[in-house]
Design an enzyme around this catalytic site. Structure first.
Site, PDB file in Angstrom:
ATOM      1  N   TYR A  49       0.828  -1.220   0.000  1.00 54.94           N
ATOM      2  CA  TYR A  49       0.000   0.000   0.000  1.00 54.94           C
ATOM      3  C   TYR A  49       0.859   1.265   0.000  1.00 54.94           C
ATOM      4  CZ  TYR A  49      -3.821  -3.141   1.506  1.00 54.94           C
ATOM      5  OH  TYR A  49      -4.736  -4.154   1.613  1.00 54.94           O
ATOM      6  N   HIS A 107       0.139 -11.692   1.825  1.00 59.22           N
ATOM      7  CA  HIS A 107      -0.874 -10.917   1.099  1.00 59.22           C
ATOM      8  C   HIS A 107      -1.633 -11.750   0.057  1.00 59.22           C
ATOM      9  CE1 HIS A 107      -1.729  -6.458  -0.017  1.00 59.22           C
ATOM     10  NE2 HIS A 107      -2.772  -7.201  -0.300  1.00 59.22           N
TER      11      HIS A 107
HETATM   12  N1  LIG Z   1      -5.938  -8.414   1.446  1.00 62.30           N
HETATM   13  C1  LIG Z   1      -6.299  -7.866   0.317  1.00 62.30           C
HETATM   14  O1  LIG Z   1      -5.966  -8.348  -0.784  1.00 62.30           O
HETATM   15  C2  LIG Z   1      -7.121  -6.624   0.336  1.00 62.30           C
HETATM   16  C3  LIG Z   1      -7.736  -6.155  -0.843  1.00 62.30           C
HETATM   17  C4  LIG Z   1      -8.504  -4.996  -0.764  1.00 62.30           C
HETATM   18  C5  LIG Z   1      -8.662  -4.342   0.454  1.00 62.30           C
HETATM   19  N2  LIG Z   1      -8.034  -4.797   1.583  1.00 62.30           N
HETATM   20  C6  LIG Z   1      -8.179  -4.116   2.909  1.00 62.30           C
HETATM   21  O2  LIG Z   1      -9.564  -3.918   3.160  1.00 62.30           O
HETATM   22  C7  LIG Z   1      -9.807  -2.523   3.370  1.00 62.30           C
HETATM   23  C8  LIG Z   1     -11.189  -2.145   2.893  1.00 62.30           C
HETATM   24  O3  LIG Z   1     -11.376  -2.512   1.539  1.00 62.30           O
HETATM   25  P1  LIG Z   1     -11.518  -1.464   0.354  1.00 62.30           P
HETATM   26  O4  LIG Z   1     -10.892  -0.189   0.779  1.00 62.30           O
HETATM   27  O5  LIG Z   1     -11.018  -2.066  -0.880  1.00 62.30           O
HETATM   28  O6  LIG Z   1     -13.089  -1.331   0.170  1.00 62.30           O
HETATM   29  P2  LIG Z   1     -14.365  -0.987   1.113  1.00 62.30           P
HETATM   30  O7  LIG Z   1     -13.941  -0.610   2.478  1.00 62.30           O
HETATM   31  O8  LIG Z   1     -15.348  -2.058   0.919  1.00 62.30           O
HETATM   32  O9  LIG Z   1     -14.979   0.262   0.357  1.00 62.30           O
HETATM   33  C9  LIG Z   1     -14.322   1.475   0.275  1.00 62.30           C
HETATM   34  C10 LIG Z   1     -15.172   2.371  -0.617  1.00 62.30           C
HETATM   35  O10 LIG Z   1     -16.423   2.627   0.013  1.00 62.30           O
HETATM   36  C11 LIG Z   1     -16.581   4.038   0.208  1.00 62.30           C
HETATM   37  N3  LIG Z   1     -17.206   4.190   1.542  1.00 62.30           N
HETATM   38  C12 LIG Z   1     -16.657   3.861   2.732  1.00 62.30           C
HETATM   39  N4  LIG Z   1     -17.517   4.085   3.734  1.00 62.30           N
HETATM   40  C13 LIG Z   1     -18.640   4.585   3.164  1.00 62.30           C
HETATM   41  C14 LIG Z   1     -19.884   5.021   3.693  1.00 62.30           C
HETATM   42  N5  LIG Z   1     -20.128   4.960   5.001  1.00 62.30           N
HETATM   43  N6  LIG Z   1     -20.828   5.461   2.825  1.00 62.30           N
HETATM   44  C15 LIG Z   1     -20.578   5.496   1.497  1.00 62.30           C
HETATM   45  N7  LIG Z   1     -19.412   5.103   0.932  1.00 62.30           N
HETATM   46  C16 LIG Z   1     -18.451   4.647   1.765  1.00 62.30           C
HETATM   47  C17 LIG Z   1     -15.184   4.612   0.141  1.00 62.30           C
HETATM   48  O11 LIG Z   1     -15.202   5.932  -0.364  1.00 62.30           O
HETATM   49  P3  LIG Z   1     -14.463   7.173   0.382  1.00 62.30           P
HETATM   50  O12 LIG Z   1     -13.069   6.740   0.764  1.00 62.30           O
HETATM   51  O13 LIG Z   1     -14.463   8.229  -0.693  1.00 62.30           O
HETATM   52  O14 LIG Z   1     -15.308   7.508   1.554  1.00 62.30           O
HETATM   53  C18 LIG Z   1     -14.517   3.683  -0.892  1.00 62.30           C
HETATM   54  O15 LIG Z   1     -14.883   4.069  -2.218  1.00 62.30           O
HETATM   55  C19 LIG Z   1      -8.676  -1.862   2.567  1.00 62.30           C
HETATM   56  O16 LIG Z   1      -8.499  -0.502   2.895  1.00 62.30           O
HETATM   57  C20 LIG Z   1      -7.531  -2.754   2.930  1.00 62.30           C
HETATM   58  O17 LIG Z   1      -7.033  -2.431   4.210  1.00 62.30           O
HETATM   59  C21 LIG Z   1      -7.274  -5.935   1.534  1.00 62.30           C
END
Ligand SMILES: NC(=O)c1ccc[n+]([C@@H]2O[C@H](COP(=O)([O-])OP(=O)(O)OC[C@H]3O[C@@H](n4cnc5c(N)ncnc54)[C@H](OP(=O)(O)O)[C@@H]3O)[C@@H](O)[C@H]2O)c1
Length: 285
Positions: A49, A107
């Protein structure tokens, strides 16, 4: 709703964390600080990241005690060979400016994951890491890892959201005393998930938001969530979920939204393995 869950090695892990995937390094310190001020005690980052340094700064500058924070990071594929995993763990500790990592994950199931795992086991014994786990592993791959190594993974972080509930994998992990952790718990705001009629109706009935319903649904079935947002109001909102209890019928309705269109179902093809397996990040500084 539990605020922490006990891992299979006795370590307590918060059930709601803050994920920092795709947050630029220059913005990361500010938003992690906000999350800690709002009550989050789990921060999820990764070498890939490219924001570990800022995460560490936010933690070290926070009035929250280090021991009350649960810090997760992940090793990337380019570090799995030879003695690279040991170096990568020390590199992560240095970038994060921490004495220990609470949870270290592999990962992706790509490259020499067994070599990486054995270095992670050594790091646990050396006190550099409190718990080890995997990410994006199919359950059969977790089973194989367990059969040929000493320490059992404490967590498997996989894509889980109402459109991909991963019911079978969640059950298998829980039956084997491994905590399922949902990445992308808000469906990465894709596929119209925030306007889904079933989620919208349930949210309205409880006076909550669709996002809060998605998180509560996972928490209620014992899945840890790590939502990401860069907006202060959403960071707050996503942590305000502990008073929301869904009925059995609502849980069933949400489980029924499965579109069988997950990372496991679609992304892991020979071509994407080639791309991800060759992906290199410049974090070695
Ligand atoms: N291990 C892996 O391979 C892997 C892969 C992907 C992710 N991850 C981890 O999982 C975490 C979360 O996953 P992610 O970031 O991909 O997706 P997520 O948390 O499912 O979704 C994030 C999206 O939702 C929006 N959002 C968040 N809260 C909201 C709310 N209350 N209302 C409306 N929209 C909202 C955010 O926009 P804004 O930011 O503009 O608010 C962003 O566009 C990552 O940050 C990472 O730490 C791990």
């Amino acid at each position: 709703m539990n605020k922490t869950i006990k891992l299979n090695n006795g370590v307590e892990m918060p059930t709601v964390g803050y994920g920092v995937f795709q947050i630029p390094e220059e913005q990361t310190k500010k938003v992690v600080t906000e999350a800690l001020n709002d009550g989050y005690r789990l921060i999820d980052t990764a070498a890939g990241y490219l924001n570990e340094k800022a995460v560490g700064e936010a933690i070290n500058n926070s009035s929250v005690k280090r021991d009350d924070i649960f810090l997760t990071t992940k090793l990337w594929v380019q570090d799995f060979d030879g003695d690279n995993p040991e170096k990568a763990i020390d590199g992560a500790l240095k970038r994060l400016d921490q004495d220990y990592i609470d949870l270290l994950l592999i990962h992706q199931h790509l490259g020499d994951v067994y070599n990486a795992w054995r270095a992670m086991e050594k790091a646990v014994k050396a006190g550099k890491v409190r718990a080890v786990g995997v990410s994006n592993f199919q359950s059969y791959q977790v089973q194989d890892l367990m059969m040929h190594n000493e320490i059992k993974p404490a967590v498997n972080q996989i894509q889980i959201n109402p459109l991909n509930p991963e019911n079978d994998n969640v059950k298998w992990l829980q039956d084997n005393d491994i905590v399922p952790e949902a990445w992308g718990p808000m469906g990465q705001a894709q596929a119209g998930i925030f306007t889904n009629p079933i989620l919208t109706k349930i949210a309205k009935d409880h006076g909550k938001t669709v996002g809060q319903v998605m998180l509560a649904w996972n928490l209620q079935r014992g899945v840890v969530v790590i939502p990401k947002s860069v907006h202060a109001n959403r960071i707050k909102e996503n942590f305000d979920v502990f008073d929301l209890t869904l009925t059995d019928d609502e849980m069933k309705q949400i489980n029924g939204l499965d579109q069988h269109n997950s990372y496991f179902d679609g992304l892991l093809t020979p071509d994407t393995v080639k791309v991800l397996g060759n992906m290199k990040f410049d974090y070695q500084n």
